[in-house]
Design a protein around this motif. Structure first.
Motif, PDB file in Angstrom:
ATOM      1  N   MET A 159      44.335  29.753  40.124  1.00 36.82           N
ATOM      2  CA  MET A 159      43.058  29.138  39.273  1.00 36.82           C
ATOM      3  C   MET A 159      42.706  27.582  40.226  1.00 36.82           C
ATOM      4  O   MET A 159      43.990  26.119  40.667  1.00 36.82           O
ATOM      5  CB  MET A 159      43.525  28.645  37.810  1.00 36.82           C
ATOM      6  N   SER A 160      41.466  27.511  40.804  1.00 35.69           N
ATOM      7  CA  SER A 160      41.017  26.340  41.210  1.00 35.69           C
ATOM      8  C   SER A 160      40.225  24.840  40.143  1.00 35.69           C
ATOM      9  O   SER A 160      40.625  25.161  38.853  1.00 35.69           O
ATOM     10  CB  SER A 160      40.047  26.347  42.026  1.00 35.69           C
ATOM     11  N   TYR A 217      28.680  29.279  24.728  1.00 41.25           N
ATOM     12  CA  TYR A 217      30.068  29.278  26.020  1.00 41.25           C
ATOM     13  C   TYR A 217      29.802  27.998  26.955  1.00 41.25           C
ATOM     14  O   TYR A 217      29.103  27.638  27.289  1.00 41.25           O
ATOM     15  CB  TYR A 217      29.900  30.579  26.980  1.00 41.25           C
ATOM     16  N   TRP A 218      30.998  27.085  26.858  1.00 40.10           N
ATOM     17  CA  TRP A 218      31.344  25.658  27.564  1.00 40.10           C
ATOM     18  C   TRP A 218      31.343  26.012  28.714  1.00 40.10           C
ATOM     19  O   TRP A 218      32.541  27.078  28.686  1.00 40.10           O
ATOM     20  CB  TRP A 218      31.640  25.306  26.230  1.00 40.10           C
ATOM     21  N   CYS A 219      30.528  25.398  29.385  1.00 44.78           N
ATOM     22  CA  CYS A 219      31.306  25.543  31.060  1.00 44.78           C
ATOM     23  C   CYS A 219      32.436  24.669  31.370  1.00 44.78           C
ATOM     24  O   CYS A 219      32.170  24.026  30.734  1.00 44.78           O
ATOM     25  CB  CYS A 219      30.543  24.672  31.760  1.00 44.78           C
ATOM     26  N   ALA A 220      33.563  25.205  31.448  1.00 45.79           N
ATOM     27  CA  ALA A 220      34.796  24.611  32.051  1.00 45.79           C
ATOM     28  C   ALA A 220      34.897  24.604  33.823  1.00 45.79           C
ATOM     29  O   ALA A 220      35.500  23.905  33.449  1.00 45.79           O
ATOM     30  CB  ALA A 220      36.135  25.598  31.035  1.00 45.79           C
ATOM     31  N   CYS A 221      34.160  25.434  34.233  1.00 43.93           N
ATOM     32  CA  CYS A 221      34.877  24.537  35.496  1.00 43.93           C
ATOM     33  C   CYS A 221      33.504  23.618  36.334  1.00 43.93           C
ATOM     34  O   CYS A 221      33.987  23.082  37.071  1.00 43.93           O
ATOM     35  CB  CYS A 221      33.746  25.842  36.267  1.00 43.93           C
ATOM     36  N   GLY A 230      35.115  33.518  40.922  1.00 41.08           N
ATOM     37  CA  GLY A 230      35.175  32.872  42.013  1.00 41.08           C
ATOM     38  C   GLY A 230      36.069  32.250  41.716  1.00 41.08           C
ATOM     39  O   GLY A 230      36.820  32.142  42.467  1.00 41.08           O
ATOM     40  N   THR A 231      35.710  31.014  41.150  1.00 45.08           N
ATOM     41  CA  THR A 231      37.324  30.175  40.578  1.00 45.08           C
ATOM     42  C   THR A 231      38.567  30.280  40.305  1.00 45.08           C
ATOM     43  O   THR A 231      38.692  29.289  40.230  1.00 45.08           O
ATOM     44  CB  THR A 231      36.149  29.094  39.653  1.00 45.08           C
ATOM     45  N   GLY A 232      37.684  31.078  39.291  1.00 42.40           N
ATOM     46  CA  GLY A 232      39.325  31.917  38.344  1.00 42.40           C
ATOM     47  C   GLY A 232      38.712  30.766  36.837  1.00 42.40           C
ATOM     48  O   GLY A 232      40.499  31.074  36.712  1.00 42.40           O
TER      49      GLY A 232
END
Ligand code: FES
Length: 78
Positions: A1-2, A22-26, A41-43
Motif C-alpha cells: 500500500m502506498s 466516502y472520504w478520499c483517503a489517498c 491502483g494505490t492500494g
C-alpha cells in the motif's frame, strides 16, 4: 500500500446533509474531500462515513489524521 498524498494542510470544513459519504483517503481525488475513484491502483480505499443529521464537519485534508475522516490536528506537525 502506498502512502497518501497530502491534499491540503488545513481541514476542509463542510456542512453535510444526512447520508453516507466516502472520504478520499489517498489524497488524489479532484473532488476533495470525497472519493472520485482516483485511488484505483494505490492500494488505498476510501473511508465510509454516515451522518444522521445536518452538521458542520472538519474533514482531514492532510490524510494522516488518526481519526479519519476527521481532522485531529496532525497537519500542524507537518
Ligand atoms: S480518490 Fe482517494 S480514496 Fe478514492
Amino acid at each position: 500500500m502506498s502512502k497518501p498524498e497530502i491534499a491540503g494542510k488545513q481541514p476542509l470544513i463542510e456542512v453535510v446533509d444526512p447520508g453516507r459519504y466516502y472520504w478520499c483517503a489517498c489524497g488524489k481525488s479532484q473532488r476533495q474531500p470525497y472519493c472520485d475513484g482516483s485511488h484505483i491502483g494505490t492500494g488505498i480505499t476510501p473511508v465510509e462515513v454516515e451522518f444522521e443529521e445536518t452538521k458542520e464537519v472538519y474533514f482531514c485534508m492532510c490524510k494522516h489524521s488518526k481519526d479519519k475522516p476527521f481532522c485531529d490536528g496532525t497537519h500542524n506537525k507537518m
